[in-house]
Design a protein around this motif. Structure first.
Motif, short mmCIF file in Angstrom:
data_model
loop_
_atom_site.label_atom_id
_atom_site.label_comp_id
_atom_site.label_asym_id
_atom_site.label_seq_id
_atom_site.Cartn_x
_atom_site.Cartn_y
_atom_site.Cartn_z
N LEU A 170 0.83 -1.20 0.00
CA LEU A 170 0.00 0.00 0.00
C LEU A 170 0.87 1.25 0.00
N LEU A 171 1.96 1.22 0.76
CA LEU A 171 2.90 2.34 0.77
C LEU A 171 3.43 2.60 -0.63
N VAL A 172 3.77 1.54 -1.35
CA VAL A 172 4.28 1.69 -2.71
C VAL A 172 3.21 2.29 -3.63
N ARG A 173 1.96 1.90 -3.44
CA ARG A 173 0.89 2.48 -4.26
C ARG A 173 0.80 3.99 -4.05
N VAL A 174 1.00 4.42 -2.82
CA VAL A 174 1.00 5.87 -2.55
C VAL A 174 2.20 6.53 -3.22
N LEU A 175 3.37 5.93 -3.12
CA LEU A 175 4.57 6.48 -3.75
C LEU A 175 4.39 6.59 -5.25
N LEU A 176 3.76 5.61 -5.88
CA LEU A 176 3.51 5.67 -7.32
C LEU A 176 2.53 6.79 -7.65
N GLU A 225 2.28 9.49 -6.06
CA GLU A 225 3.07 10.71 -5.90
C GLU A 225 4.13 10.86 -6.99
N GLN A 226 4.20 9.85 -7.88
CA GLN A 226 5.19 9.79 -8.96
C GLN A 226 6.62 9.71 -8.42
N GLN A 227 6.75 9.13 -7.24
CA GLN A 227 8.08 8.87 -6.68
C GLN A 227 8.50 7.46 -7.12
N TYR A 228 8.75 7.33 -8.43
CA TYR A 228 8.96 6.00 -9.00
C TYR A 228 10.25 5.35 -8.52
N ALA A 229 11.33 6.11 -8.43
CA ALA A 229 12.60 5.54 -7.99
C ALA A 229 12.50 5.05 -6.55
N ARG A 230 11.85 5.83 -5.69
CA ARG A 230 11.69 5.42 -4.29
C ARG A 230 10.79 4.20 -4.19
N ALA A 231 9.76 4.14 -5.03
CA ALA A 231 8.87 2.98 -5.03
C ALA A 231 9.64 1.73 -5.43
N ALA A 232 10.47 1.84 -6.48
CA ALA A 232 11.25 0.69 -6.94
C ALA A 232 12.24 0.25 -5.87
N GLU A 233 12.86 1.21 -5.20
CA GLU A 233 13.83 0.89 -4.15
C GLU A 233 13.15 0.20 -2.97
N THR A 234 11.96 0.66 -2.61
CA THR A 234 11.21 0.05 -1.51
C THR A 234 10.84 -1.40 -1.83
#
Length: 209
Positions: free
Chosen positions: A123-129, A131-140
């Motif tokens: 769910l955290l990753v869905r929020v990051l996506l 927010e268009q924080q793609y690099a942080r989502a991939a790292e997580t």
């Protein structure tokens, strides 16, 4: 509970009208028995179905009913169901501020891993996506790969893979996204999964294209 599972299957296949029929049966039995957990599960399913159909008003009303019902019973899964559904409604309605506030106070660590918190990472990753924080989502997703890429829990593994494909593609790591997408498609095609892709929206469409 069987009807709830049948709804989940129809939803996964994107047979939304069929899912609505199973859901009506579930709600009818739950109402007859006044079984609070089933009543709450029904309202949560109504929320998911309404979001898939783009009906935010119905989704928000069902979410409020589910929250009230879950508050009556102290089941371990209640907090997860309420939070997960609420954040999904926030994201669907464009309420990124509330979703981001939830994400900001969510503390997760691979070193102190709790298998019951898989849903929280995803769910955290869905929020990051969103927010268009793609690099942080991939790292997580990569940090928690050991815990989320588990064939014994195929539902969470498929969601981890789907989110990873989107995050990697949009963070410029397309070479890494392609073999993962091939693996995801190979796993989902025989069972006819559709909502897994549709629920990821336009970012997934672009990645698949």
């Amino acid at each position: 509970y069987l009807l709830a599972s049948l709804f989940d299957i129809s939803y996964a296949w994107n047979r939304l009208e069929e899912g609505a029929d199973w859901l009506q049966g579930l709600q009818r039995f739950a109402q007859d028995w006044q079984q609070v957990e089933l009543l709450a599960m029904g309202e949560r399913a109504v929320t998911r179905l309404a979001l898939a159909q783009g009906d935010l008003d119905t989704a928000q009303k069902a979410l409020r009913k589910a929250e009230a019902l879950f508050a009556q019973e102290e089941f371990v899964s209640n907090a997860r169901w309420v939070i997960e559904t609420r954040v999904q409604v926030w994201l669907a309605s464009g309420n990124l501020a509330e979703a981001s506030a939830w994400a900001a106070q969510t503390m997760l660590s691979p070193q102190n891993w709790d298998p019951l918190r898989k849903w929280e990472v995803l769910l955290l990753v869905r929020v990051l996506l969103a927010e268009q924080q793609y690099a942080r989502a991939a790292e997580t997703l990569e940090r928690f790969r050991e815990h989320l890429d588990q064939p014994a829990d195929i539902e969470k593994t498929l969601e981890w893979m789907a989110l990873s494909v989107v995050a990697l593609h949009h963070s410029g790591k397309r070479a890494q996204a392609m073999p993962l997408a091939a693996r995801l498609l190979a796993l989902t095609e025989p069972e006819g999964y559709l909502r897994l892709y549709l629920d990821r929206g336009e970012p997934m469409r672009q990645a698949l294209s």
